[in-house]
Motif scaffolding. Structure first.
Motif, mmCIF file in Angstrom:
data_model
loop_
_atom_site.group_PDB
_atom_site.id
_atom_site.type_symbol
_atom_site.label_atom_id
_atom_site.label_comp_id
_atom_site.label_asym_id
_atom_site.label_seq_id
_atom_site.Cartn_x
_atom_site.Cartn_y
_atom_site.Cartn_z
ATOM 1 N N MET A 77 0.876 -1.178 0.000
ATOM 2 C CA MET A 77 0.000 0.000 0.000
ATOM 3 C C MET A 77 0.906 1.219 0.000
ATOM 4 S SD MET A 77 -2.623 1.516 2.857
ATOM 5 C CE MET A 77 -4.198 0.881 2.382
ATOM 6 N N THR A 78 0.669 2.129 -0.932
ATOM 7 C CA THR A 78 1.428 3.376 -1.008
ATOM 8 C C THR A 78 0.569 4.497 -0.464
ATOM 9 O OG1 THR A 78 2.583 2.559 -2.956
ATOM 10 C CG2 THR A 78 2.686 4.920 -2.541
ATOM 11 N N VAL A 79 1.124 5.256 0.472
ATOM 12 C CA VAL A 79 0.413 6.387 1.078
ATOM 13 C C VAL A 79 1.174 7.649 0.718
ATOM 14 C CG1 VAL A 79 -0.410 7.419 3.212
ATOM 15 C CG2 VAL A 79 -0.396 4.939 2.975
ATOM 16 N N LEU A 80 0.520 8.560 0.009
ATOM 17 C CA LEU A 80 1.109 9.838 -0.399
ATOM 18 C C LEU A 80 0.592 10.923 0.543
ATOM 19 C CD1 LEU A 80 0.416 9.525 -4.231
ATOM 20 C CD2 LEU A 80 2.449 8.798 -2.995
ATOM 21 N N LEU A 81 1.505 11.668 1.162
ATOM 22 C CA LEU A 81 1.109 12.738 2.081
ATOM 23 C C LEU A 81 1.001 14.044 1.313
ATOM 24 C CD1 LEU A 81 3.417 11.914 5.124
ATOM 25 C CD2 LEU A 81 1.091 11.152 4.713
ATOM 26 N N GLY A 82 -0.171 14.639 1.345
ATOM 27 C CA GLY A 82 -0.418 15.893 0.631
ATOM 28 C C GLY A 82 -0.535 17.062 1.590
ATOM 29 N N THR A 83 -1.265 18.084 1.175
ATOM 30 C CA THR A 83 -1.453 19.282 1.997
ATOM 31 C C THR A 83 -2.742 19.175 2.791
ATOM 32 O OG1 THR A 83 -2.607 20.397 0.202
ATOM 33 C CG2 THR A 83 -0.240 20.765 0.361
ATOM 34 N N ASN A 84 -2.909 20.076 3.762
ATOM 35 C CA ASN A 84 -4.130 20.201 4.558
ATOM 36 C C ASN A 84 -4.554 18.898 5.231
ATOM 37 O OD1 ASN A 84 -4.299 22.903 3.759
ATOM 38 N ND2 ASN A 84 -5.458 22.363 1.929
ATOM 39 N N ASN A 85 -3.589 18.150 5.767
ATOM 40 C CA ASN A 85 -3.856 16.895 6.481
ATOM 41 C C ASN A 85 -4.598 15.878 5.620
ATOM 42 O OD1 ASN A 85 -2.652 17.962 8.776
ATOM 43 N ND2 ASN A 85 -4.577 18.790 9.526
ATOM 44 N N LYS A 86 -4.296 15.847 4.351
ATOM 45 C CA LYS A 86 -4.908 14.886 3.429
ATOM 46 C C LYS A 86 -3.872 13.876 2.975
ATOM 47 C CE LYS A 86 -9.020 16.689 3.109
ATOM 48 N NZ LYS A 86 -10.160 16.016 3.668
ATOM 49 N N VAL A 87 -4.319 12.643 2.783
ATOM 50 C CA VAL A 87 -3.460 11.588 2.256
ATOM 51 C C VAL A 87 -4.181 10.923 1.090
ATOM 52 C CG1 VAL A 87 -2.294 11.130 4.424
ATOM 53 C CG2 VAL A 87 -4.339 9.865 3.887
ATOM 54 N N GLU A 88 -3.379 10.363 0.201
ATOM 55 C CA GLU A 88 -3.930 9.603 -0.917
ATOM 56 C C GLU A 88 -3.241 8.242 -0.898
ATOM 57 O OE1 GLU A 88 -5.029 10.125 -5.605
ATOM 58 O OE2 GLU A 88 -3.929 11.698 -4.576
ATOM 59 N N TRP A 89 -4.026 7.190 -0.970
ATOM 60 C CA TRP A 89 -3.453 5.855 -0.906
ATOM 61 C C TRP A 89 -3.971 5.002 -2.065
ATOM 62 C CZ3 TRP A 89 -6.467 1.515 -0.570
ATOM 63 C CH2 TRP A 89 -7.788 1.694 -0.176
ATOM 64 N N PHE A 90 -3.155 4.015 -2.414
ATOM 65 C CA PHE A 90 -3.549 3.041 -3.433
ATOM 66 C C PHE A 90 -2.725 1.784 -3.227
ATOM 67 C CE2 PHE A 90 -0.329 5.833 -5.211
ATOM 68 C CZ PHE A 90 0.614 4.944 -5.706
ATOM 69 N N MET A 91 -3.200 0.704 -3.763
ATOM 70 C CA MET A 91 -2.484 -0.568 -3.722
ATOM 71 C C MET A 91 -1.791 -0.748 -5.065
ATOM 72 S SD MET A 91 -3.112 -1.915 -0.725
ATOM 73 C CE MET A 91 -2.675 -3.629 -0.861
ATOM 74 N N GLY A 92 -0.558 -1.242 -5.048
ATOM 75 C CA GLY A 92 0.170 -1.501 -6.286
ATOM 76 C C GLY A 92 1.073 -0.349 -6.678
ATOM 77 N N MET A 93 1.309 -0.233 -7.982
ATOM 78 C CA MET A 93 2.197 0.789 -8.533
ATOM 79 C C MET A 93 1.395 2.022 -8.953
ATOM 80 S SD MET A 93 5.122 -0.625 -8.323
ATOM 81 C CE MET A 93 6.154 0.356 -9.374
ATOM 82 N N PRO A 94 2.018 3.216 -8.973
ATOM 83 C CA PRO A 94 1.269 4.416 -9.342
ATOM 84 C C PRO A 94 0.848 4.438 -10.812
ATOM 85 C CG PRO A 94 3.574 4.956 -9.009
ATOM 86 C CD PRO A 94 3.387 3.530 -8.580
ATOM 87 N N THR A 95 1.626 3.793 -11.679
ATOM 88 C CA THR A 95 1.272 3.792 -13.095
ATOM 89 C C THR A 95 0.135 2.819 -13.391
ATOM 90 O OG1 THR A 95 3.022 2.162 -13.462
ATOM 91 C CG2 THR A 95 3.567 4.488 -13.850
ATOM 92 N N ASN A 96 0.050 1.736 -12.612
ATOM 93 C CA ASN A 96 -0.997 0.737 -12.808
ATOM 94 C C ASN A 96 -1.484 0.260 -11.435
ATOM 95 O OD1 ASN A 96 -2.695 -1.072 -14.010
ATOM 96 N ND2 ASN A 96 -1.126 -2.616 -14.386
ATOM 97 N N PRO A 97 -2.268 1.084 -10.715
ATOM 98 C CA PRO A 97 -2.685 0.705 -9.367
ATOM 99 C C PRO A 97 -3.719 -0.429 -9.386
ATOM 100 C CG PRO A 97 -3.667 2.799 -9.968
ATOM 101 C CD PRO A 97 -2.736 2.408 -11.085
ATOM 102 N N LEU A 98 -3.645 -1.284 -8.365
ATOM 103 C CA LEU A 98 -4.617 -2.369 -8.233
ATOM 104 C C LEU A 98 -5.946 -1.862 -7.684
ATOM 105 C CD1 LEU A 98 -2.225 -5.069 -6.746
ATOM 106 C CD2 LEU A 98 -2.927 -4.808 -9.119
ATOM 107 N N THR A 99 -5.897 -0.817 -6.884
ATOM 108 C CA THR A 99 -7.107 -0.145 -6.407
ATOM 109 C C THR A 99 -7.033 1.319 -6.832
ATOM 110 O OG1 THR A 99 -6.109 0.445 -4.295
ATOM 111 C CG2 THR A 99 -7.297 -1.646 -4.384
ATOM 112 N N ALA A 100 -8.173 1.908 -7.007
ATOM 113 C CA ALA A 100 -8.208 3.308 -7.423
ATOM 114 C C ALA A 100 -7.638 4.193 -6.311
ATOM 115 C CB ALA A 100 -9.639 3.729 -7.726
ATOM 116 N N PRO A 101 -6.843 5.216 -6.651
ATOM 117 C CA PRO A 101 -6.316 6.123 -5.623
ATOM 118 C C PRO A 101 -7.459 6.817 -4.883
ATOM 119 C CG PRO A 101 -5.138 6.414 -7.686
ATOM 120 C CD PRO A 101 -6.301 5.514 -7.971
ATOM 121 N N THR A 102 -7.359 6.811 -3.567
ATOM 122 C CA THR A 102 -8.409 7.359 -2.716
ATOM 123 C C THR A 102 -7.830 8.457 -1.841
ATOM 124 O OG1 THR A 102 -9.428 5.171 -2.641
ATOM 125 C CG2 THR A 102 -10.163 6.761 -1.010
ATOM 126 N N VAL A 103 -8.494 9.610 -1.807
ATOM 127 C CA VAL A 103 -8.080 10.725 -0.952
ATOM 128 C C VAL A 103 -8.877 10.640 0.341
ATOM 129 C CG1 VAL A 103 -7.992 13.237 -0.712
ATOM 130 C CG2 VAL A 103 -7.534 12.176 -2.925
#
Length: 179
Positions: A77-103
Motif C-alpha cells: 500500500m502506497t500512502v502519499l502525504l499531501g497538503t491540509n492533512n490529506k493523504v492519498e493511498w492506493f495498492m500496487g504501482m502508481p502507473t498501474n494501481p490495483l485499487t483506485a487512488p483514494t483521498v
C-alpha cells in the motif's frame, strides 16, 4: 515555639482577686522554614514529563549493503502525504494501481480504516502482512508524517518504509488538488 504570658491578673491594693489572663503566642518561623524546605525538596526531586520518542529503524547508507528484496504489488500500500492533512493511498504501482487512488484524512474513519481493511485483506490472501510505503511530498508537513506513523502504530503495522516520492505520484496529488 510557643510562649506563655503569665503577667497580670494579680491582687492590687485591696481589690478583688482576679484570675490571671494567659496569652499564647505561637512563633511560626520554624514551620514556614520547614514548609519551604519541603517544597524545594519536592520540586528538585520530581521528574517532569519525559519526552516520548518513537523508535525508527533506517537502512544503512552504504551502497554495498543496499540489498533490497522485490516486494509484490499485491502486498504493497502506497500512502502519499499531501497538503491540509490529506493523504492519498492506493495498492500496487502508481502507473498501474490495483485499487483506485483514494483521498482521505487521518483518524479512525480515514486512513486508519483503510489500513485495517486492506491489511486484513492482504493477510487473508497471501498469509503475510501488508507493506506500507509512506511518501511525503514537499508540500506535506512534519506533523502529517508523525500522524501517519502513529496511525501505523495504532493498527499494528510493523512493515513500513519512508520512500521518496516520484513524479507520477506528484502528478497524482496535483490531479486531486492536494499538492
Amino acid at each position: 515555639m510557643a510562649e506563655l504570658d503569665t503577667s497580670g491578673g494579680g491582687k492590687k491594693d485591696g481589690g478583688k482577686v482576679r484570675t490571671k489572663k494567659k496569652s499564647t503566642r505561637v512563633d511560626l518561623t520554624a514551620m514556614v522554614d520547614l514548609a519551604f524546605l519541603l517544597i524545594t525538596f519536592f520540586i528538585l526531586t520530581t521528574t517532569l514529563q519525559k519526552p516520548k520518542a518513537m523508535d525508527l529503524t533506517m537502512p544503512d547508507k552504504d551502497e554495498k549493503n543496499n540489498n533490497q528484496l522485490p516486494v509484490p504489488e499485491t502486498r504493497t500500500m502506497t500512502v502519499l502525504l499531501g497538503t491540509n492533512n490529506k493523504v492519498e493511498w492506493f495498492m500496487g504501482m502508481p502507473t498501474n494501481p490495483l485499487t483506485a487512488p483514494t483521498v482521505t484524512g487521518f483518524g479512525k474513519t480515514g486512513i486508519r480504516e483503510s489500513l485495517l481493511d486492506k491489511g486484513k485483506e492482504v493477510l487473508a490472501k497471501s498469509g503475510k502482512p501488508m507493506i506500507v510505503l509512506i511518501k511525503p511530498s514537499d508540500k506535506s508537513t512534519y506533523y502529517d508524517m508523525v500522524t501517519m506513523m502513529d496511525e501505523l502504530n495504532i493498527v499494528g503495522n510493523e512493515q513500513r518504509a519512508i520512500v521518496e516520492i516520484s513524479q507520477p505520484e506528484i502528478d497524482l496529488l496535483k490531479r486531486d488538488n492536494i499538492y
